[in-house]
Design a protein around this motif. Sequence first.
Motif, PDB file in Angstrom:
ATOM      1  N   GLU A   1      54.531  31.381  11.959  1.00 17.47           N
ATOM      2  CA  GLU A   1      54.477  31.876  10.582  1.00 17.47           C
ATOM      3  C   GLU A   1      53.031  32.210  10.217  1.00 17.47           C
ATOM      4  OE1 GLU A   1      56.380  29.515   7.609  1.00 17.47           O
ATOM      5  OE2 GLU A   1      58.177  29.167   8.811  1.00 17.47           O
ATOM      6  N   ILE A   2      52.843  33.372   9.606  1.00 20.41           N
ATOM      7  CA  ILE A   2      51.516  33.793   9.147  1.00 20.41           C
ATOM      8  C   ILE A   2      51.591  34.000   7.642  1.00 20.41           C
ATOM      9  CG2 ILE A   2      49.644  35.460   9.418  1.00 20.41           C
ATOM     10  CD1 ILE A   2      50.809  36.202  12.143  1.00 20.41           C
ATOM     11  N   PRO A   3      51.010  33.091   6.860  1.00 19.89           N
ATOM     12  CA  PRO A   3      51.051  33.224   5.402  1.00 19.89           C
ATOM     13  C   PRO A   3      50.254  34.430   4.914  1.00 19.89           C
ATOM     14  CG  PRO A   3      50.497  30.972   6.070  1.00 19.89           C
ATOM     15  CD  PRO A   3      50.373  31.833   7.282  1.00 19.89           C
ATOM     16  N   ARG A   4      50.635  34.943   3.774  1.00 21.68           N
ATOM     17  CA  ARG A   4      49.935  36.076   3.163  1.00 21.68           C
ATOM     18  C   ARG A   4      48.470  35.721   2.920  1.00 21.68           C
ATOM     19  NH1 ARG A   4      51.838  40.389   0.658  1.00 21.68           N
ATOM     20  NH2 ARG A   4      53.938  39.498   0.671  1.00 21.68           N
ATOM     21  N   GLY A   5      47.580  36.639   3.286  1.00 22.95           N
ATOM     22  CA  GLY A   5      46.165  36.467   3.016  1.00 22.95           C
ATOM     23  C   GLY A   5      45.429  35.557   3.980  1.00 22.95           C
ATOM     24  N   GLU A   6      46.106  35.073   5.031  1.00 21.11           N
ATOM     25  CA  GLU A   6      45.444  34.201   6.000  1.00 21.11           C
ATOM     26  C   GLU A   6      45.155  34.943   7.297  1.00 21.11           C
ATOM     27  OE1 GLU A   6      47.121  30.396   6.767  1.00 21.11           O
ATOM     28  OE2 GLU A   6      46.669  29.656   4.758  1.00 21.11           O
ATOM     29  N   SER A   7      44.194  34.405   8.034  1.00 21.28           N
ATOM     30  CA  SER A   7      43.809  34.979   9.317  1.00 21.28           C
ATOM     31  C   SER A   7      44.306  34.068  10.434  1.00 21.28           C
ATOM     32  CB  SER A   7      42.289  35.130   9.388  1.00 21.28           C
ATOM     33  OG  SER A   7      41.886  35.613  10.658  1.00 21.28           O
ATOM     34  N   MET A   8      45.291  34.542  11.178  1.00 20.48           N
ATOM     35  CA  MET A   8      45.864  33.791  12.303  1.00 20.48           C
ATOM     36  C   MET A   8      45.326  34.356  13.607  1.00 20.48           C
ATOM     37  SD  MET A   8      47.951  31.513  13.646  1.00 20.48           S
ATOM     38  CE  MET A   8      49.176  31.032  12.409  1.00 20.48           C
ATOM     39  N   VAL A   9      44.803  33.488  14.460  1.00 21.61           N
ATOM     40  CA  VAL A   9      44.337  33.913  15.772  1.00 21.61           C
ATOM     41  C   VAL A   9      45.223  33.279  16.835  1.00 21.61           C
ATOM     42  CG1 VAL A   9      42.439  33.910  17.418  1.00 21.61           C
ATOM     43  CG2 VAL A   9      41.962  34.224  14.997  1.00 21.61           C
ATOM     44  N   VAL A  10      45.784  34.124  17.694  1.00 23.91           N
ATOM     45  CA  VAL A  10      46.637  33.649  18.795  1.00 23.91           C
ATOM     46  C   VAL A  10      45.794  33.641  20.061  1.00 23.91           C
ATOM     47  CG1 VAL A  10      48.743  34.040  20.117  1.00 23.91           C
ATOM     48  CG2 VAL A  10      48.675  34.621  17.677  1.00 23.91           C
ATOM     49  N   ILE A  11      45.661  32.454  20.650  1.00 26.59           N
ATOM     50  CA  ILE A  11      44.877  32.320  21.878  1.00 26.59           C
ATOM     51  C   ILE A  11      45.800  32.060  23.062  1.00 26.59           C
ATOM     52  CG2 ILE A  11      42.812  31.515  20.679  1.00 26.59           C
ATOM     53  CD1 ILE A  11      43.520  28.646  21.544  1.00 26.59           C
ATOM     54  N   GLY A  12      45.261  32.282  24.248  1.00 26.26           N
ATOM     55  CA  GLY A  12      46.043  32.068  25.463  1.00 26.26           C
ATOM     56  C   GLY A  12      45.490  32.935  26.571  1.00 26.26           C
ATOM     57  N   GLY A  13      45.787  32.574  27.792  1.00 24.40           N
ATOM     58  CA  GLY A  13      45.285  33.310  28.938  1.00 24.40           C
ATOM     59  C   GLY A  13      45.948  34.662  29.098  1.00 24.40           C
ATOM     60  N   SER A  14      45.455  35.433  30.057  1.00 16.16           N
ATOM     61  CA  SER A  14      46.043  36.740  30.343  1.00 16.16           C
ATOM     62  C   SER A  14      47.474  36.564  30.836  1.00 16.16           C
ATOM     63  CB  SER A  14      45.219  37.460  31.413  1.00 16.16           C
ATOM     64  OG  SER A  14      43.891  37.664  30.961  1.00 16.16           O
ATOM     65  N   GLY A  15      48.360  37.440  30.363  1.00 12.49           N
ATOM     66  CA  GLY A  15      49.737  37.402  30.814  1.00 12.49           C
ATOM     67  C   GLY A  15      50.604  36.347  30.159  1.00 12.49           C
ATOM     68  N   THR A  16      50.127  35.751  29.064  1.00 12.48           N
ATOM     69  CA  THR A  16      50.916  34.701  28.406  1.00 12.48           C
ATOM     70  C   THR A  16      51.834  35.243  27.315  1.00 12.48           C
ATOM     71  OG1 THR A  16      49.085  34.265  26.889  1.00 12.48           O
ATOM     72  CG2 THR A  16      49.225  32.889  28.851  1.00 12.48           C
ATOM     73  N   GLY A  17      51.724  36.539  27.002  1.00 12.87           N
ATOM     74  CA  GLY A  17      52.620  37.131  26.010  1.00 12.87           C
ATOM     75  C   GLY A  17      51.976  37.478  24.685  1.00 12.87           C
ATOM     76  N   LYS A  18      50.650  37.418  24.593  1.00 14.36           N
ATOM     77  CA  LYS A  18      49.984  37.698  23.315  1.00 14.36           C
ATOM     78  C   LYS A  18      50.234  39.134  22.855  1.00 14.36           C
ATOM     79  CE  LYS A  18      45.701  36.693  24.492  1.00 14.36           C
ATOM     80  NZ  LYS A  18      45.923  36.556  25.948  1.00 14.36           N
ATOM     81  N   SER A  19      50.015  40.097  23.758  1.00 15.87           N
ATOM     82  CA  SER A  19      50.186  41.501  23.379  1.00 15.87           C
ATOM     83  C   SER A  19      51.649  41.832  23.081  1.00 15.87           C
ATOM     84  CB  SER A  19      49.668  42.419  24.492  1.00 15.87           C
ATOM     85  OG  SER A  19      48.264  42.313  24.609  1.00 15.87           O
ATOM     86  N   VAL A  20      52.560  41.238  23.832  1.00 16.02           N
ATOM     87  CA  VAL A  20      53.992  41.475  23.588  1.00 16.02           C
ATOM     88  C   VAL A  20      54.386  40.915  22.220  1.00 16.02           C
ATOM     89  CG1 VAL A  20      56.351  40.962  24.378  1.00 16.02           C
ATOM     90  CG2 VAL A  20      54.576  41.558  26.035  1.00 16.02           C
ATOM     91  N   THR A  21      53.801  39.784  21.842  1.00 16.48           N
ATOM     92  CA  THR A  21      54.057  39.220  20.511  1.00 16.48           C
ATOM     93  C   THR A  21      53.599  40.185  19.434  1.00 16.48           C
ATOM     94  OG1 THR A  21      53.791  36.958  21.345  1.00 16.48           O
ATOM     95  CG2 THR A  21      53.562  37.284  18.977  1.00 16.48           C
ATOM     96  N   LEU A  22      52.394  40.715  19.586  1.00 13.12           N
ATOM     97  CA  LEU A  22      51.848  41.655  18.610  1.00 13.12           C
ATOM     98  C   LEU A  22      52.716  42.913  18.529  1.00 13.12           C
ATOM     99  CD1 LEU A  22      48.097  42.464  18.188  1.00 13.12           C
ATOM    100  CD2 LEU A  22      49.762  44.295  18.246  1.00 13.12           C
ATOM    101  N   LYS A  23      53.085  43.464  19.677  1.00 10.71           N
ATOM    102  CA  LYS A  23      53.905  44.681  19.699  1.00 10.71           C
ATOM    103  C   LYS A  23      55.286  44.432  19.106  1.00 10.71           C
ATOM    104  CE  LYS A  23      51.605  46.752  23.710  1.00 10.71           C
ATOM    105  NZ  LYS A  23      51.735  47.090  25.162  1.00 10.71           N
ATOM    106  N   SER A  24      55.785  43.224  19.265  1.00 12.65           N
ATOM    107  CA  SER A  24      57.088  42.881  18.695  1.00 12.65           C
ATOM    108  C   SER A  24      57.031  42.866  17.169  1.00 12.65           C
ATOM    109  CB  SER A  24      57.559  41.513  19.216  1.00 12.65           C
ATOM    110  OG  SER A  24      57.747  41.539  20.618  1.00 12.65           O
ATOM    111  N   VAL A  25      55.934  42.338  16.624  1.00 10.43           N
ATOM    112  CA  VAL A  25      55.775  42.328  15.165  1.00 10.43           C
ATOM    113  C   VAL A  25      55.718  43.753  14.632  1.00 10.43           C
ATOM    114  CG1 VAL A  25      54.295  41.641  13.236  1.00 10.43           C
ATOM    115  CG2 VAL A  25      54.632  40.074  15.147  1.00 10.43           C
ATOM    116  N   LEU A  26      55.047  44.638  15.362  1.00  7.63           N
ATOM    117  CA  LEU A  26      54.928  46.036  14.946  1.00  7.63           C
ATOM    118  C   LEU A  26      56.217  46.831  15.155  1.00  7.63           C
ATOM    119  CD1 LEU A  26      51.370  46.933  16.280  1.00  7.63           C
ATOM    120  CD2 LEU A  26      52.096  46.916  13.893  1.00  7.63           C
ATOM    121  N   GLY A  27      57.177  46.233  15.849  1.00  5.31           N
ATOM    122  CA  GLY A  27      58.417  46.933  16.119  1.00  5.31           C
ATOM    123  C   GLY A  27      58.329  47.898  17.281  1.00  5.31           C
ATOM    124  N   LEU A  28      57.239  47.811  18.049  1.00  5.01           N
ATOM    125  CA  LEU A  28      57.091  48.666  19.228  1.00  5.01           C
ATOM    126  C   LEU A  28      57.870  48.120  20.417  1.00  5.01           C
ATOM    127  CD1 LEU A  28      53.248  49.333  18.978  1.00  5.01           C
ATOM    128  CD2 LEU A  28      55.117  50.769  18.139  1.00  5.01           C
TER     129      LEU A  28
END
Length: 248
Positions: free
Chosen positions: A23-50
């Motif tokens: 969950e990312i509350p309105r007006g907050e800065s959430m940083v997702v950390i993790g190594g390469s290949g852990t799913g960070k970019s896929v998570t971001l693309k999923s939020v964007l609907g890509l």
Amino acid sequence: MIKLDNVYKSFGSNHVLRGVDLEIPRGESMVVIGGSGTGKSVTLKSVLGLVTPDSGTITLDGEDVTKAERDAFLARFGMLFQGGALFDSLTIWENVAFRLLRGSLKRPKAEAREIAIEKLRRVGLKPEVADQFPSELSGGMQKRVGLARAIAAEPEIIFFDEPTTGLDPIMSGVINELIREIVVEMGATAMTITHDMTSVRAIADKVAMLHEGVIQWTGPVSEMDTCGDPYVEQFIHGRAEGPIEAVR
């Protein structure tokens, strides 16, 4: 504002997201950390609907992102891409004003140029840069242009994909400070994916540790160093030994 509930996504036999809850509350800065290949970019693309999840739900203000009207939905977002992703054939101001020159956000050309120059000033670039091309700028300047483009349309939500990749430590610090200032100034909701711990400490209100497709820990950045989670501790201290296995 943004909620991921039990999100799964696979590409063939590659199970990338395995039940992400975030969950990312309105007006907050959430940083997702993790190594390469852990799913960070896929998570971001999923939020964007890509990328469409195999199961689970992602909502923005309670609305399923996969069912949102695309133009209106994407108009709420700004994005700073990892490699800058500037258009080589466009001038700097045209890059910054890209969304203001087309689509539902279209403005008259003179107005779009004026906005672009103002945003360039906001990230510390002089107006004379506006008519240059990306190839004429250093990596740090290109990253600033990318940041100016991300905020040009005054978005509610800004995504930052590895914002300091390829930059020296001093320029990384400058970009981190700019990001923090702009997010606070705009009151924007921010989501950053990175493995740069300096960026995490400079940008984050909250941190989420993603490993093997699940969120292992999430909490305020002030609690990150003392959270006691073995995944977080190994990652932030860069230890070879721990639950995260290094790919050899």
